[in-house]
Design an enzyme around this catalytic site. Structure first.
Site, PDB file in Angstrom:
ATOM      1  N   GLU A  26       0.615  -1.266  -0.332  1.00 48.14           N
ATOM      2  CA  GLU A  26       0.038  -0.075  -0.182  1.00 48.14           C
ATOM      3  C   GLU A  26       1.038   0.955   0.433  1.00 48.14           C
ATOM      4  O   GLU A  26       1.856   0.705   0.453  1.00 48.14           O
ATOM      5  CB  GLU A  26      -0.618   0.268   1.105  1.00 48.14           C
ATOM      6  N   ASN A  71      -6.787   1.558   2.644  1.00 42.19           N
ATOM      7  CA  ASN A  71      -7.362   2.535   2.821  1.00 42.19           C
ATOM      8  C   ASN A  71      -7.191   3.931   1.413  1.00 42.19           C
ATOM      9  O   ASN A  71      -7.475   5.006   2.047  1.00 42.19           O
ATOM     10  CB  ASN A  71      -6.962   3.687   4.722  1.00 42.19           C
ATOM     11  N   ASN A 171     -12.280  -0.712  -0.842  1.00 36.19           N
ATOM     12  CA  ASN A 171     -11.802  -1.714   0.134  1.00 36.19           C
ATOM     13  C   ASN A 171     -12.479  -0.568   1.642  1.00 36.19           C
ATOM     14  O   ASN A 171     -12.496   0.143   1.688  1.00 36.19           O
ATOM     15  CB  ASN A 171      -9.981  -0.909   0.436  1.00 36.19           C
ATOM     16  N   GLU A 172     -12.829  -1.999   2.224  1.00 35.94           N
ATOM     17  CA  GLU A 172     -13.518  -1.865   3.547  1.00 35.94           C
ATOM     18  C   GLU A 172     -14.592  -0.339   3.921  1.00 35.94           C
ATOM     19  O   GLU A 172     -14.332   0.223   4.627  1.00 35.94           O
ATOM     20  CB  GLU A 172     -11.935  -1.395   5.025  1.00 35.94           C
ATOM     21  N   TYR A 243      -7.127  -9.014  11.564  1.00 41.36           N
ATOM     22  CA  TYR A 243      -5.619  -9.020  12.137  1.00 41.36           C
ATOM     23  C   TYR A 243      -5.970  -9.162  14.111  1.00 41.36           C
ATOM     24  O   TYR A 243      -6.851  -9.061  14.627  1.00 41.36           O
ATOM     25  CB  TYR A 243      -5.228  -6.891  12.131  1.00 41.36           C
ATOM     26  N   GLU A 291      -6.195  -8.847   3.181  1.00 39.53           N
ATOM     27  CA  GLU A 291      -5.849  -8.574   3.823  1.00 39.53           C
ATOM     28  C   GLU A 291      -5.703  -9.597   5.736  1.00 39.53           C
ATOM     29  O   GLU A 291      -6.789  -9.951   6.689  1.00 39.53           O
ATOM     30  CB  GLU A 291      -5.929  -7.485   5.257  1.00 39.53           C
ATOM     31  N   GLN A 348       1.257  -6.167   5.658  1.00 38.67           N
ATOM     32  CA  GLN A 348       1.270  -6.262   4.053  1.00 38.67           C
ATOM     33  C   GLN A 348       3.225  -7.109   4.066  1.00 38.67           C
ATOM     34  O   GLN A 348       3.036  -8.155   4.447  1.00 38.67           O
ATOM     35  CB  GLN A 348       1.712  -4.283   3.764  1.00 38.67           C
TER      36      GLN A 348
HETATM   37  O1  AHR Z   1      -2.890  -3.029   6.472  1.00 37.57           O
HETATM   38  C1  AHR Z   1      -3.299  -1.427   6.863  1.00 37.57           C
HETATM   39  C2  AHR Z   1      -4.762  -1.137   6.450  1.00 37.57           C
HETATM   40  O2  AHR Z   1      -5.574  -2.292   7.331  1.00 37.57           O
HETATM   41  C3  AHR Z   1      -5.009  -0.979   5.327  1.00 37.57           C
HETATM   42  O3  AHR Z   1      -5.407   0.570   4.831  1.00 37.57           O
HETATM   43  C4  AHR Z   1      -6.373  -1.131   5.509  1.00 37.57           C
HETATM   44  O4  AHR Z   1      -7.346  -1.803   4.417  1.00 37.57           O
HETATM   45  C5  AHR Z   1      -6.934  -1.806   6.806  1.00 37.57           C
HETATM   46  O5  AHR Z   1      -7.818  -1.159   8.067  1.00 37.57           O
END
Ligand code: AHR
Length: 497
Positions: A26, A71, A171-172, A243, A291, A348
């Protein structure tokens, strides 16, 4: 303590889609500027990309890389990143509150990705933009020529189309932090119309509809049910993001987090199947876990960063040994769901919550999590087999009946190799493993790789790699059984051939 397993050629889950070993770059922190791209570095190629970083990415054999966000994409004008570099604007980047210099854009990234042997999963901006910008970007990237945007690409020096196959529809979009957040109905309608236009430009593409940002979102799984009601017919995948962290320093609970991941995958697959039934559709929606990782170490230092610099050290989690164990378990979870999870991106790849780190002007080095990712990518290709596991269990703070043994098995028919991936979640005791592999007659032990460390909190740095695998595991294979000791808190790769 003892655990038993039965592995049989007949217990097939599915052919593994290699794209589950994907990753993500990103425009965030030092992922691009100071990560893959550092023109002043002694290892930079003529285009400014670091050769030492490329080498580590190649070692991981990453089949697909998501780009440019995250993001970031929800505020990105892709046109800023193409054409003569010296004429590109510097923009305030609102997702991470930095300055985006646009020195790297679509064409440079595509060239870099090709150089490391990866395809690109491109995301379009459905935050501040929509149908028009998406269809123009697709025309710019994939149309051969003879139209405004495709000819502009050619004018920019890229005669051949990039032929990008996989596209994320935003995205999200469920997240309040997202620039241009949408309600499920708003997103469903916009994603559907964007997909429709994109498919008219290039019918060969695959599309990913945005799922929930995590299991913790209040709108999960209603978000999936409502948005897929709109996008089911035009999308091929729905995304999942997750995450985990160990903020309470409860390692037994932390290593059980994949129980939540299992629940996430089951729930999303079930929601997809509900919409499939509702629509009397023949199509099965696949999952793109685009992700996933451990992310929490850098939260406090990120909160203190001053805004509006270029390439600041954001999300630079330094991973410890227990993080590598959870990353191993997350990979095992994907393998056990190879029938539905067809793509996944470790988020990432470089510097930002990443297996590969760099020093500006200095070394590139491997974090602890580099290793389970490397092993899975190296040996986890072929058919995923369902191991029948009989393991002692424990109760953790948030989960009950957590098996100490977490495992997945891959059969690579072409190479005639079987690989058992196994995490021993027990923090104090070894597990004596006995695995019935009688259906693999004539197979012998090739290697037992182990990642272990006396200190769960041990980390690697640019100067010292404290956490690295060795091949001195004790597994043996005879009379159709693999027997060996999985040391306490360890990641194991037992290879038969
Ligand atoms: O990977 C970091 C961030 O985590 C990304 O930009 C977003 O999509 C997620 O919230």
């Amino acid at each position: 303590m003892k655990a038993r397993m039965v592995v049989d050629q007949a217990f097939r889950i599915a052919e593994i889609d290699n794209r589950i070993y994907g990753s993500f770059i990103e425009h965030l922190g030092r992922a691009v500027y100071g990560g893959i791209y550092e023109p002043a570095h002694s290892a930079a190629d003529p285009e400014g990309f670091r050769e030492d970083v490329k080498q580590l990415v190649r070692e991981l054999n990453v089949p697909i890389i998501r780009y440019p966000g995250g993001n970031f994409v929800s505020g990105y004008n892709w046109e800023d990143g193409v054409g003569p570099v010296d004429q590109r604007p510097k923009r305030l980047e609102l997702a991470w509150r930095t300055v985006e210099p646009n020195q790297v854009g679509t064409n440079e990234f595509m060239k870099w990705a090709k150089g490391v042997g990866s395809e690109v999963m491109m995301a379009v901006n459905l935050g501040t933009r929509g149908v028009d910008a998406a269809r123009n970007l697709l025309e710019y990237c994939n149309h051969p020529g003879g139209s405004y945007w495709s000819d502009l690409r050619r004018k920019h020096g890229y005669e051949q189309p990039h032929k990008i196959k996989t596209w994320c529809l935003g995205n999200e979009m469920d997240g309040p932090w997202q620039i241009g957040q949408k309600t499920p109905v708003e997103y469903g309608r916009l994603a559907y119309e964007t997909a429709k236009a994109m498919r008219l430009v290039d019918p060969t593409i695959e599309l990913v509809s945005c799922g929930s940002s995590s299991t913790g979102m209040p709108s999960f799984p209603e978000w999936e049910a409502v948005t897929l009601d709109h996008t089911y017919d035009v999308a091929d995948y729905v995304s999942l993001h997750q995450y985990y962290g160990n903020r309470d320093n409860d390692s037994a609970n932390f290593l059980a987090r994949t129980m939540d991941m299992e629940h996430f995958i089951h729930t999303v697959a079930s929601t997809c199947d509900y919409i499939k039934a509702k629509k009397r559709s023949k199509k099965t929606m696949m999952l793109s876990f685009d992700e996933w990782n451990v992310w929490y170490h850098s939260n406090d230092s990120d909160a203190k960063l001053e805004p509006w610099s270029i390439g600041p050290p954001q999300l630079e989690d330094v991973y410890n040994f227990e993080d590598a164990l959870l990353v191993g378990s997350m990979l095992i979870t994907f393998l056990r769901h190879a029938d539905r999870v067809k793509m996944a991106c470790l988020a990432q790849l470089v510097n930002v919550i990443a297996p590969i780190m760099t020093e500006n002007g200095g070394r590139a080095w491997k974090q602890t999590i580099f290793y389970p990712y490397l092993h899975a990518s190296q040996y986890g290709r072929g058919v995923s087999l369902m191991p029948i596991v009989d393991s002692p269990k424990y109760d953790a703070q948030d989960y009950t009946d957590v098996p100490y043994l977490d495992s997945a098995v891959v059969f690579n028919e072409e190479a005639e190799e079987v690989t058992i991936f196994a995490v021993n979640r027990h923090l104090e005791e070894a597990l004596e493993l006995e695995c019935d592999v009688r259906s693999f007659e004539g197979y012998r032990l090739a290697e037992h790789i182990v990642l272990e460390h006396a200190d769960l909190k041990a980390v690697n740095t640019a100067a010292e790699e404290k956490v690295r695998p060795h091949s001195r595991g004790t597994a043996e294979c005879s009379d159709g059984y693999v027997r060996g000791r999985l040391t306490k808190a360890s990641w194991n790769v037992i290879r038969l051939s």
